[in-house]
Scaffold this motif. Structure first.
Motif, mmCIF file in Angstrom:
data_model
loop_
_atom_site.group_PDB
_atom_site.id
_atom_site.type_symbol
_atom_site.label_atom_id
_atom_site.label_comp_id
_atom_site.label_asym_id
_atom_site.label_seq_id
_atom_site.Cartn_x
_atom_site.Cartn_y
_atom_site.Cartn_z
ATOM 1 N N UNK A 177 0.810 -1.211 0.000
ATOM 2 C CA UNK A 177 0.000 0.000 0.000
ATOM 3 C C UNK A 177 0.851 1.272 0.000
ATOM 4 N N UNK A 178 1.808 1.359 0.909
ATOM 5 C CA UNK A 178 2.583 2.586 1.051
ATOM 6 C C UNK A 178 3.366 2.895 -0.227
ATOM 7 N N UNK A 179 4.015 1.868 -0.786
ATOM 8 C CA UNK A 179 4.809 2.078 -1.992
ATOM 9 C C UNK A 179 3.922 2.416 -3.185
ATOM 10 N N UNK A 180 2.781 1.734 -3.281
ATOM 11 C CA UNK A 180 1.866 1.999 -4.394
ATOM 12 C C UNK A 180 1.365 3.434 -4.354
ATOM 13 N N UNK A 181 1.004 3.917 -3.157
ATOM 14 C CA UNK A 181 0.502 5.287 -3.028
ATOM 15 C C UNK A 181 1.587 6.301 -3.371
ATOM 16 N N UNK A 182 2.806 6.057 -2.889
ATOM 17 C CA UNK A 182 3.904 6.989 -3.151
ATOM 18 C C UNK A 182 4.226 7.053 -4.642
ATOM 19 N N UNK A 183 4.255 5.889 -5.284
ATOM 20 C CA UNK A 183 4.591 5.860 -6.701
ATOM 21 C C UNK A 183 3.471 6.470 -7.552
ATOM 22 N N UNK A 184 2.214 6.197 -7.165
ATOM 23 C CA UNK A 184 1.080 6.784 -7.889
ATOM 24 C C UNK A 184 1.107 8.307 -7.781
ATOM 25 N N UNK A 185 1.498 8.810 -6.612
ATOM 26 C CA UNK A 185 1.587 10.260 -6.426
ATOM 27 C C UNK A 185 2.672 10.859 -7.322
ATOM 28 N N UNK A 186 3.810 10.140 -7.433
ATOM 29 C CA UNK A 186 4.891 10.632 -8.299
ATOM 30 C C UNK A 186 4.448 10.662 -9.761
ATOM 31 N N UNK A 187 3.705 9.650 -10.170
ATOM 32 C CA UNK A 187 3.301 9.533 -11.569
ATOM 33 C C UNK A 187 2.221 10.555 -11.932
ATOM 34 N N UNK A 188 1.250 10.728 -11.033
ATOM 35 C CA UNK A 188 0.058 11.520 -11.369
ATOM 36 C C UNK A 188 0.077 12.930 -10.802
ATOM 37 N N UNK A 239 -0.964 13.591 -7.823
ATOM 38 C CA UNK A 239 -1.985 13.644 -6.771
ATOM 39 C C UNK A 239 -1.301 13.618 -5.405
ATOM 40 N N UNK A 240 -2.040 14.009 -4.374
ATOM 41 C CA UNK A 240 -1.486 14.056 -3.022
ATOM 42 C C UNK A 240 -1.232 12.653 -2.487
ATOM 43 N N UNK A 241 -0.013 12.432 -1.979
ATOM 44 C CA UNK A 241 0.372 11.097 -1.510
ATOM 45 C C UNK A 241 -0.481 10.638 -0.334
ATOM 46 N N UNK A 242 -0.725 11.530 0.645
ATOM 47 C CA UNK A 242 -1.517 11.138 1.817
ATOM 48 C C UNK A 242 -2.928 10.733 1.430
ATOM 49 N N UNK A 243 -3.494 11.464 0.476
ATOM 50 C CA UNK A 243 -4.848 11.147 0.032
ATOM 51 C C UNK A 243 -4.872 9.796 -0.678
ATOM 52 N N UNK A 244 -3.895 9.566 -1.556
ATOM 53 C CA UNK A 244 -3.818 8.289 -2.257
ATOM 54 C C UNK A 244 -3.566 7.145 -1.274
ATOM 55 N N UNK A 245 -2.789 7.401 -0.233
ATOM 56 C CA UNK A 245 -2.511 6.365 0.771
ATOM 57 C C UNK A 245 -3.793 5.954 1.490
ATOM 58 N N UNK A 246 -4.616 6.937 1.875
ATOM 59 C CA UNK A 246 -5.874 6.634 2.544
ATOM 60 C C UNK A 246 -6.817 5.859 1.623
ATOM 61 N N UNK A 247 -6.872 6.262 0.361
ATOM 62 C CA UNK A 247 -7.717 5.557 -0.604
ATOM 63 C C UNK A 247 -7.202 4.134 -0.799
ATOM 64 N N UNK A 248 -5.877 3.978 -0.858
ATOM 65 C CA UNK A 248 -5.294 2.650 -1.030
ATOM 66 C C UNK A 248 -5.636 1.745 0.145
#
Length: 289
Positions: free
Chosen positions: A261-272, A274-283
């Protein structure tokens, strides 16, 4: 003063007496008087309680009442109570029954129609909560988590979405493993506080997100000594997924298939972007569902 002094009853009273969790100055005047006046003190460990009683000049006889014998001791203690003797129940430290023996005895005594009177005083979980800076209007006490990691993680998963402040007790040799599992299950960014050695010389209250708190304890072996209370902020509903654009959600979902989860959210934030914390909560939400 015993219950029979108020009611005229010849039946005794069971007093549940709180004792200090560290600092002996926290012993109340009422607790000292009660322990001096009762006919018998039922103690979790007589070897542990003897120095405490000696310090306050209390010479009342002691009897052991612990996890392994309290059901059997119940009948004998009830007989003495019915005969008119007052008895006090104490644990090694703090308020009896709070992750300590005594529940079975109190239940038996109440079932026999005998009065049970609390003598309030120190309690580690209440002391920690009062100084934690976490919501205290609603909280749950989970006591000691299972010793084995798989069972501990299962229990933490069950309270992952608990919105009330979470309170745990933990032994020193399991503290770091417990923090590791807490961060993994509840999230590294969840606010938390370690309250260690409360009211003692090396009292520590350290508030950090779970991941940072785990790392802080790992870096200092001194923090892995003594009894601890762990407090963790309750779950907060994540921001609506509608606020994350569809492309970011698509990327996140693809990454979650292959990454934690943590790595996926961080990488998605880098790519898109979007805010990492928000993506982490969604993940976390997507993984748990």
């Amino acid at each position: 003063m015993s219950a029979k002094s108020y009611t005229g009853s010849t039946v005794g009273t069971l007093y549940v007496v709180a004792t200090p969790i560290g600092n002996l100055d926290d012993m109340s005047t009422r607790a000292i008087r009660t322990l001096r006046e009762v006919a018998l003190i039922a103690a979790e460990d007589t070897r542990h309680s003897t120095p405490l009683l000696r310090h306050f000049g209390i010479s009342t006889p002691l009897i052991a009442c612990h996890d392994h014998n309290e059901r059997e001791q119940g009948a004998a203690l009830i007989t003495r109570l019915l005969a008119g003797e007052d008895i006090a129940l104490i644990s090694d430290a703090g308020t009896p029954l709070i992750s300590d023996p005594g529940y079975h005895l109190v239940r038996q005594v109440r079932a026999a129609g005998i009065s049970v009177v609390p003598i309030p005083g120190p309690c580690a979980l209440v002391a920690a909560l009062s100084a934690a800076g976490l919501p205290s209007d609603r909280f749950i006490f989970e006591g000691f988590l299972p010793a084995k990691s798989a069972a501990r993680q299962s229990r933490l998963t069950a309270v992952q979405r608990e919105e009330r402040t979470l309170i745990f007790y933990e032994a020193p040799h399991r503290l770091l493993d417990c923090l590791t599992d807490l961060a993994a299950i509840l999230g590294e960014d969840r606010p938390a506080l370690l309250a260690r050695e409360l009211s003692k010389t090396f009292e520590t209250l350290k508030g950090l997100p779970l991941g940072a708190l785990r790392d802080w304890v790992a870096a200092d072996s001194n923090q892995q000594r003594g009894e601890s209370v762990l407090l963790v902020a309750g779950w907060s509903k994540p921001e609506s997924e509608d606020e994350v654009d569809p492309e970011s959600l698509r990327v996140l979902d693809l990454l979650l298939k292959e990454l934690p989860v943590k790595r996926a959210a961080a990488l998605a934030a880098e790519i898109t972007g979007a805010r990492k914390n928000q993506l982490y909560q969604v993940a976390l939400e997507r993984k748990s569902s």
